[in-house]
Design an enzyme around this catalytic site. Sequence first.
Site, PDB file in Angstrom:
ATOM      1  N   HIS A 270       0.850  -1.190   0.000  1.00  0.00           N
ATOM      2  CA  HIS A 270       0.000   0.000   0.000  1.00  0.00           C
ATOM      3  C   HIS A 270       0.883   1.236   0.000  1.00  0.00           C
ATOM      4  O   HIS A 270       1.964   1.212   0.576  1.00  0.00           O
ATOM      5  CB  HIS A 270      -0.897   0.004   1.246  1.00  0.00           C
ATOM      6  CG  HIS A 270      -2.074   0.900   1.102  1.00  0.00           C
ATOM      7  ND1 HIS A 270      -2.013   2.242   1.366  1.00  0.00           N
ATOM      8  CD2 HIS A 270      -3.327   0.627   0.688  1.00  0.00           C
ATOM      9  CE1 HIS A 270      -3.203   2.768   1.118  1.00  0.00           C
ATOM     10  NE2 HIS A 270      -4.019   1.824   0.697  1.00  0.00           N
ATOM     11  N   ASP A 324      -7.793  -5.690   0.151  1.00  0.00           N
ATOM     12  CA  ASP A 324      -8.255  -6.628  -0.875  1.00  0.00           C
ATOM     13  C   ASP A 324      -7.854  -8.073  -0.615  1.00  0.00           C
ATOM     14  O   ASP A 324      -8.316  -8.965  -1.317  1.00  0.00           O
ATOM     15  CB  ASP A 324      -7.718  -6.188  -2.252  1.00  0.00           C
ATOM     16  CG  ASP A 324      -8.312  -4.859  -2.686  1.00  0.00           C
ATOM     17  OD1 ASP A 324      -9.501  -4.656  -2.426  1.00  0.00           O
ATOM     18  OD2 ASP A 324      -7.582  -4.032  -3.252  1.00  0.00           O
TER      19      ASP A 324
HETATM   20  N1  CMC Z   1       4.181  -7.636  -4.180  1.00  0.00           N
HETATM   21  C1  CMC Z   1       5.523  -7.634  -4.286  1.00  0.00           C
HETATM   22  N2  CMC Z   1       6.276  -6.532  -4.163  1.00  0.00           N
HETATM   23  C2  CMC Z   1       5.634  -5.386  -3.904  1.00  0.00           C
HETATM   24  C3  CMC Z   1       4.241  -5.305  -3.757  1.00  0.00           C
HETATM   25  C4  CMC Z   1       3.504  -6.495  -3.916  1.00  0.00           C
HETATM   26  N3  CMC Z   1       2.185  -6.498  -3.816  1.00  0.00           N
HETATM   27  N4  CMC Z   1       3.887  -4.048  -3.516  1.00  0.00           N
HETATM   28  C5  CMC Z   1       5.004  -3.332  -3.503  1.00  0.00           C
HETATM   29  N5  CMC Z   1       6.075  -4.138  -3.752  1.00  0.00           N
HETATM   30  C6  CMC Z   1       7.496  -3.740  -3.808  1.00  0.00           C
HETATM   31  C7  CMC Z   1       7.815  -3.210  -5.205  1.00  0.00           C
HETATM   32  O1  CMC Z   1       8.243  -4.240  -6.062  1.00  0.00           O
HETATM   33  C8  CMC Z   1       8.907  -2.212  -4.885  1.00  0.00           C
HETATM   34  O2  CMC Z   1      10.094  -2.936  -4.625  1.00  0.00           O
HETATM   35  P1  CMC Z   1      11.540  -2.324  -5.012  1.00  0.00           P
HETATM   36  O3  CMC Z   1      11.660  -1.080  -4.193  1.00  0.00           O
HETATM   37  O4  CMC Z   1      12.489  -3.397  -4.652  1.00  0.00           O
HETATM   38  O5  CMC Z   1      11.456  -2.032  -6.485  1.00  0.00           O
HETATM   39  C9  CMC Z   1       8.462  -1.603  -3.550  1.00  0.00           C
HETATM   40  O6  CMC Z   1       7.674  -2.629  -2.930  1.00  0.00           O
HETATM   41  C10 CMC Z   1       7.628  -0.356  -3.715  1.00  0.00           C
HETATM   42  O7  CMC Z   1       6.548  -0.672  -4.585  1.00  0.00           O
HETATM   43  P2  CMC Z   1       5.734   0.389  -5.425  1.00  0.00           P
HETATM   44  O8  CMC Z   1       4.884  -0.333  -6.393  1.00  0.00           O
HETATM   45  O9  CMC Z   1       6.666   1.420  -5.979  1.00  0.00           O
HETATM   46  O10 CMC Z   1       4.901   1.076  -4.279  1.00  0.00           O
HETATM   47  P3  CMC Z   1       3.563   1.872  -4.467  1.00  0.00           P
HETATM   48  O11 CMC Z   1       3.390   2.686  -3.262  1.00  0.00           O
HETATM   49  O12 CMC Z   1       3.539   2.595  -5.781  1.00  0.00           O
HETATM   50  O13 CMC Z   1       2.525   0.675  -4.596  1.00  0.00           O
HETATM   51  C11 CMC Z   1       0.621  -0.599  -4.656  1.00  0.00           C
HETATM   52  C12 CMC Z   1       1.359   0.512  -3.927  1.00  0.00           C
HETATM   53  C13 CMC Z   1      -0.672  -0.868  -3.943  1.00  0.00           C
HETATM   54  C14 CMC Z   1       0.308  -0.126  -6.099  1.00  0.00           C
HETATM   55  C15 CMC Z   1       1.502  -1.870  -4.714  1.00  0.00           C
HETATM   56  O14 CMC Z   1       1.806  -2.289  -3.411  1.00  0.00           O
HETATM   57  C16 CMC Z   1       0.850  -2.983  -5.501  1.00  0.00           C
HETATM   58  O15 CMC Z   1       0.926  -2.987  -6.732  1.00  0.00           O
HETATM   59  N6  CMC Z   1       0.175  -3.956  -4.815  1.00  0.00           N
HETATM   60  C17 CMC Z   1      -0.513  -5.037  -5.477  1.00  0.00           C
HETATM   61  C18 CMC Z   1      -1.873  -4.574  -5.966  1.00  0.00           C
HETATM   62  C19 CMC Z   1      -2.848  -4.378  -4.825  1.00  0.00           C
HETATM   63  O16 CMC Z   1      -3.002  -5.209  -3.944  1.00  0.00           O
HETATM   64  N7  CMC Z   1      -3.559  -3.247  -4.885  1.00  0.00           N
HETATM   65  C20 CMC Z   1      -4.560  -2.883  -3.878  1.00  0.00           C
HETATM   66  C21 CMC Z   1      -4.124  -1.708  -3.066  1.00  0.00           C
HETATM   67  S1  CMC Z   1      -5.057  -1.420  -1.569  1.00  0.00           S
HETATM   68  C22 CMC Z   1      -6.670  -1.181  -2.054  1.00  0.00           C
HETATM   69  C23 CMC Z   1      -6.896  -0.071  -3.003  1.00  0.00           C
HETATM   70  O17 CMC Z   1      -6.271   0.971  -2.950  1.00  0.00           O
HETATM   71  O18 CMC Z   1      -7.748  -0.257  -3.860  1.00  0.00           O
END
Ligand code: CMC
Length: 388
Positions: A270, A324
């Site tokens: 998140h 989720d």
């Molecule tokens: N699985 C594996 N690695 C992850 C995940 C994940 N679900 N989420 C973040 N990371 C890692 C990512 O690979 C990155 O690693 P590194 O720094 O080594 O490159 C680091 O954590 C930061 O990730 P980011 O994608 O840059 O972080 P963000 O703040 O942009 O992402 C997020 C937030 C929700 C988009 C992401 O965690 C994600 O894609 N999660 C999976 C999809 C998901 O479950 N979405 C629902 C979110 S909560 C409900 C809602 O808002 O609707």
Amino acid sequence: MTTTTPPTSDSTKGYVPGLAGIPAAISSISYIDGNLGILEYRGYRIETLAAKSNFEEVCWLLMKGHMPTRMQLESFRAHLAKHRQLPERMVKILEAMPGAGHPMAALQAGLAALGMFNQKPDFRHPDEVEEAWVRILAATPVIIATFERMRTGKDLVAPDPELNTAANFLWMITGQKPDEFAAHVMDVALILHADHEMNASTFAARVVGATEADPYTVCSSAIGALTGPLHGGANEEVLNQLREIPGPEHVVTWLDAKLAAKAKIMGFGHRVYKVKDPRSSILQGLATQLFAKLGSTPLYDTAVELEKEMAKRVGTKGIAPNVDFYSGIVYSKLGIQTDLFTPLFGISRVAGYLAHLREQMQDNKLFRPGQIYVGAHELEYPELRTRG
Ligand code: CMC
């Protein structure tokens, strides 16, 4: 003359990808402490609301900033029940939609179409805004239920004015009166999804609202933003992902392969929470209560194992289950189709969109951010005949 400025760290200074951490509004609707795992709506802890409140009360709270009195709540419920009947031509519009399409597309298009049956409210007149609020909250679950019945070739079920939003939704999609516990679980799920400060779709709602578009268009646009798997669409993906793992004993192999391939594990991570999302803990509790009544599911054991193994591997990076992760397990135990999970999120989140829209309109300023241009300048126009 061609002058292209390649991006340098100096020229892109100030750019924050995804606007992470940049305040886009001053708000008193909901509050998150991502390090402590706290979520509040208008100052009330989400755990308290899940235990004591109900979805209608929460809609009122988000919009008006205070709890309704008994009389206000009753009249609000009656008002909602009155607007659950969709215009006949609206039903025809839903009927004309391809049943193989995703219900989120039906909801997005349905909300936009609903606006064509209603007048655009004048934001200077609170009564008109309130009327649109009630109509949207009342119609959203009905649009989904109507689409669901039509695509499965079943007769439509008329809304029951005696039922609350959660129970009526279950009634309208299944054609069976839900038992008290199932209706309670659905009600809590709606409470949990109603608002979450400046998430992607709420930001979209504010951006569209700030153009002075009508609330139907605002909600339709925000529902579009909710669709993607990085946001609301993740709940559907979580279940697909759990089904892909043959059982808890296969989690380690599956997970290591995914992480090695740099895949995102759906239902984890998140932008704001760096610990387990409090809504995920509540949903996990609801799942176990449902299992006590209806029996467990192997998917739950796989999910628990996945949570444990993810904690070992990426827990220190602040990646933990989000809302989720357990919601799909709860919904499928209630007999809801996987592709209705994200629309269910939408039924609830429109309450948040409309509260944010109202707050936005109280001191509105059009969103028009800047950019850092790194493209070409002053190019010579190539005549068509000279282009290879
Ligand atoms: N699985 C594996 N690695 C992850 C995940 C994940 N679900 N989420 C973040 N990371 C890692 C990512 O690979 C990155 O690693 P590194 O720094 O080594 O490159 C680091 O954590 C930061 O990730 P980011 O994608 O840059 O972080 P963000 O703040 O942009 O992402 C997020 C937030 C929700 C988009 C992401 O965690 C994600 O894609 N999660 C999976 C999809 C998901 O479950 N979405 C629902 C979110 S909560 C409900 C809602 O808002 O609707």
